[in-house]
Design a protein around this motif. Structure first.
Motif, short mmCIF file in Angstrom:
data_model
loop_
_atom_site.label_atom_id
_atom_site.label_comp_id
_atom_site.label_asym_id
_atom_site.label_seq_id
_atom_site.Cartn_x
_atom_site.Cartn_y
_atom_site.Cartn_z
N VAL A 10 24.93 9.96 9.22
CA VAL A 10 23.54 9.78 9.64
C VAL A 10 23.09 8.33 9.45
O VAL A 10 22.39 7.77 10.30
CB VAL A 10 22.62 10.75 8.86
CG1 VAL A 10 21.16 10.47 9.20
CG2 VAL A 10 22.96 12.19 9.20
N ASN A 11 23.52 7.70 8.35
CA ASN A 11 23.10 6.33 8.08
C ASN A 11 23.73 5.32 9.04
O ASN A 11 23.33 4.16 9.07
CB ASN A 11 23.44 5.94 6.63
CG ASN A 11 22.49 6.58 5.65
OD1 ASN A 11 21.50 7.19 6.04
ND2 ASN A 11 22.78 6.46 4.37
N GLU A 12 24.73 5.75 9.81
CA GLU A 12 25.37 4.87 10.78
C GLU A 12 24.66 4.90 12.13
O GLU A 12 24.91 4.04 12.98
CB GLU A 12 26.84 5.27 10.98
CG GLU A 12 27.69 5.15 9.75
CD GLU A 12 29.08 5.75 9.93
OE1 GLU A 12 29.98 5.30 9.21
OE2 GLU A 12 29.26 6.63 10.79
N ILE A 41 13.43 10.54 15.52
CA ILE A 41 14.57 11.46 15.38
C ILE A 41 15.45 11.03 14.22
O ILE A 41 15.94 11.88 13.45
CB ILE A 41 15.38 11.51 16.70
CG1 ILE A 41 14.59 12.26 17.77
CG2 ILE A 41 16.74 12.18 16.48
CD1 ILE A 41 15.23 12.26 19.14
N LEU A 42 15.63 9.73 14.06
CA LEU A 42 16.46 9.21 12.98
C LEU A 42 15.88 9.60 11.62
O LEU A 42 16.60 10.01 10.71
CB LEU A 42 16.57 7.69 13.11
CG LEU A 42 17.76 7.00 12.47
CD1 LEU A 42 19.08 7.67 12.85
CD2 LEU A 42 17.79 5.53 12.85
N MET A 43 14.57 9.48 11.47
CA MET A 43 13.92 9.87 10.21
C MET A 43 14.11 11.35 9.94
O MET A 43 14.36 11.77 8.81
CB MET A 43 12.43 9.53 10.27
CG MET A 43 12.13 8.04 10.18
SD MET A 43 10.36 7.70 10.23
CE MET A 43 9.83 8.47 8.70
N LYS A 44 14.03 12.16 11.00
CA LYS A 44 14.21 13.60 10.86
C LYS A 44 15.63 13.93 10.40
O LYS A 44 15.84 14.75 9.49
CB LYS A 44 13.93 14.28 12.19
CG LYS A 44 14.03 15.81 12.16
CD LYS A 44 13.68 16.40 13.51
CE LYS A 44 13.75 17.92 13.46
NZ LYS A 44 13.41 18.53 14.78
N LEU A 45 16.62 13.26 11.00
CA LEU A 45 18.02 13.51 10.64
C LEU A 45 18.30 13.10 9.20
O LEU A 45 19.05 13.76 8.49
CB LEU A 45 18.95 12.75 11.60
CG LEU A 45 18.97 13.24 13.05
CD1 LEU A 45 19.82 12.32 13.90
CD2 LEU A 45 19.50 14.66 13.12
N LYS A 46 17.72 12.00 8.76
CA LYS A 46 17.96 11.51 7.40
C LYS A 46 17.35 12.43 6.35
O LYS A 46 17.73 12.37 5.18
CB LYS A 46 17.42 10.09 7.24
CG LYS A 46 18.26 9.04 7.95
CD LYS A 46 17.73 7.63 7.74
CE LYS A 46 18.64 6.61 8.40
NZ LYS A 46 18.15 5.22 8.22
N LEU A 51 23.28 17.67 6.47
CA LEU A 51 23.89 17.12 7.68
C LEU A 51 24.80 15.96 7.32
O LEU A 51 24.37 14.98 6.71
CB LEU A 51 22.78 16.64 8.63
CG LEU A 51 23.22 16.22 10.03
CD1 LEU A 51 23.83 17.40 10.77
CD2 LEU A 51 22.03 15.68 10.81
N GLU A 52 26.07 16.08 7.65
CA GLU A 52 27.03 15.05 7.25
C GLU A 52 27.50 14.18 8.42
O GLU A 52 27.79 13.01 8.25
CB GLU A 52 28.23 15.68 6.56
CG GLU A 52 27.85 16.34 5.24
CD GLU A 52 29.03 16.90 4.49
OE1 GLU A 52 30.13 16.93 5.05
OE2 GLU A 52 28.83 17.31 3.33
N LYS A 53 27.61 14.75 9.63
CA LYS A 53 28.10 14.00 10.80
C LYS A 53 27.28 14.33 12.04
O LYS A 53 26.81 15.45 12.20
CB LYS A 53 29.58 14.32 11.07
CG LYS A 53 30.55 13.87 9.98
CD LYS A 53 30.79 12.39 10.00
CE LYS A 53 31.83 11.99 8.96
NZ LYS A 53 32.07 10.54 8.93
N VAL A 54 27.13 13.33 12.90
CA VAL A 54 26.47 13.52 14.19
C VAL A 54 27.37 12.93 15.27
O VAL A 54 27.86 11.81 15.13
CB VAL A 54 25.09 12.83 14.23
CG1 VAL A 54 24.49 12.91 15.63
CG2 VAL A 54 24.15 13.47 13.21
#
Length: 355
Positions: A10-12, A41-46, A51-54
């Motif tokens: 996610v951080n990538e 969307i990025l804030m939501k994923l973080k 969640l480990e991979k997207v």
């Protein structure tokens, strides 16, 4: 463009990337395929710890390989630098504790906040600990690593936010009692004598006696410090208690403590391989460490190991394809364009991961 897909942490992720596979949580679609990633969307994923991979699209296979290599190295360097900075701060905090400074708890809270900002991507943290460990620093950098792993395990166990925060306090301070013991004992190049070991075994009580005096600090923090060397079968120290008598924080910190210690060089021994580390955790889950907590820990760690590039003792490069929970150090590999089951080739073993 949409023929090549890469799985990123996610951080990538960066705004503008396009999601290649729908993202689900509890069988509900959170983000659909082909959606462009925005800042929102990025804030939501973080915020999704599990969640480990997207999966996202990338231009070409060569870009994919280069991106992964460069990004993995940069991530590792960044987290190692940050952890070392936090380590220096922890050293200063421990000195203030020894001098009975009243602002210590404020500093512990700040260090916890810094640490929690770094542990949102489990893969980066596990990567750092597997590759670097805590070296010969069995107090300060070890404390940072144990706190990072404890924080992750707390999230995997679905503890609430406040509990995870208190757990991280306890893990950061779990070896503060060692500051009351002569440094010469910890820096010995040879194994400890019986008398040395007796002195070292006093550190949980020494730490407990320090931290229990902090006002407005939940007692679960000092109890985690006191009991982190207790074992399920009663073989631990300093109290020799067992099972449900051992507090929740201590059970979690014990697993993190063992994992970092095994992955670290010490003055009297070399670090074990990453596979020996998880094999030892598995073995100790039968009577020593909490069985259920170990299972949760190992199930997540295995996700990190899957797909990793490794070197065998023959110096050949291989990729981990499948792992067996009953023989963690003998996975199925892909090498030289064919499958290789280490369970059937006892003469072979994995020496190290490739970054």
């Amino acid at each position: 463009m949409k023929e090549n897909i890469i799985d990123l942490n996610v951080n990538e992720l960066k705004p503008g990337m396009v999601v290649a596979k729908e993202i689900q949580e509890d069988k509900k679609v959170l983000i659909s395929k082909d959606v462009i990633i925005t800042d929102a969307i990025l804030m939501k994923l973080k915020s999704l710890y599990i969640l480990e991979k997207v999966s996202v699209y990338i231009d070409s296979d060569s870009d994919k390989i280069e991106y992964k290599k460069q990004d993995a190295k940069q991530e590792l360097e960044n987290v190692e630098y940050t952890f070392n900075e936090i380590c220096l701060s922890l050293h200063e905090t421990f000195n203030k504790i020894k001098n009975l400074r009243s602002d210590v708890i404020k500093e512990v809270r700040e260090l916890t906040k810094q640490l929690q900002n770094e542990v949102k991507d489990p893969n980066i943290i596990i990567n750092d600990i597997v590759f670097y460990g805590s070296g010969k620093d069995s107090i300060y950098r070890h404390g940072i690593n144990v706190a990072a792993i404890s924080n992750l395990l707390g999230m995997w166990l679905k503890l609430d936010e406040n509990k995870i925060k208190l757990l991280t306090y306890s893990a950061l301070l779990h070896d503060v009692g060692k500051t009351k013991i002569d440094d010469e004992i910890f820096n010995k190049p040879e194994s400890l004598t019986k008398n040395d070991y007796k002195i070292v075994k006093s550190h949980p009580i020494l730490g407990y006696n320090i931290v229990k005096e902090f006002t407005f600090l939940d007692k679960s923090v000092s109890q985690g410090i006191l009991m982190h060397h207790e074992r399920e079968d009663g073989s631990g120290y300093p109290l020799g208690i067992k099972g449900d008598k051992i507090c929740e924080f201590a059970k979690i910190i014990a697993i993190a403590d063992v994992f970092d210690a095994i992955n670290s060089n010490r003055s009297y021994r070399k670090k074990k391989s990453p596979f020996e580390a998880i094999q030892i955790i598995k073995k100790e889950s039968f009577g020593k460490l909490d069985y259920n907590y170990c299972n949760v820990f190992l199930s997540h760690i295995l996700n990190y190991y899957m797909g990793r590039e490794v070197f065998l003792n023959t110096n050949k490069q291989a990729k981990i394809i499948q792992m067996d929970i009953n023989e963690l150090d003998r996975p199925l590999l892909f090498v030289d364009d064919e499958f290789l089951d280490l369970k059937e080739h006892k003469e072979l073993y994995i020496e190290k991961f490739i970054l």
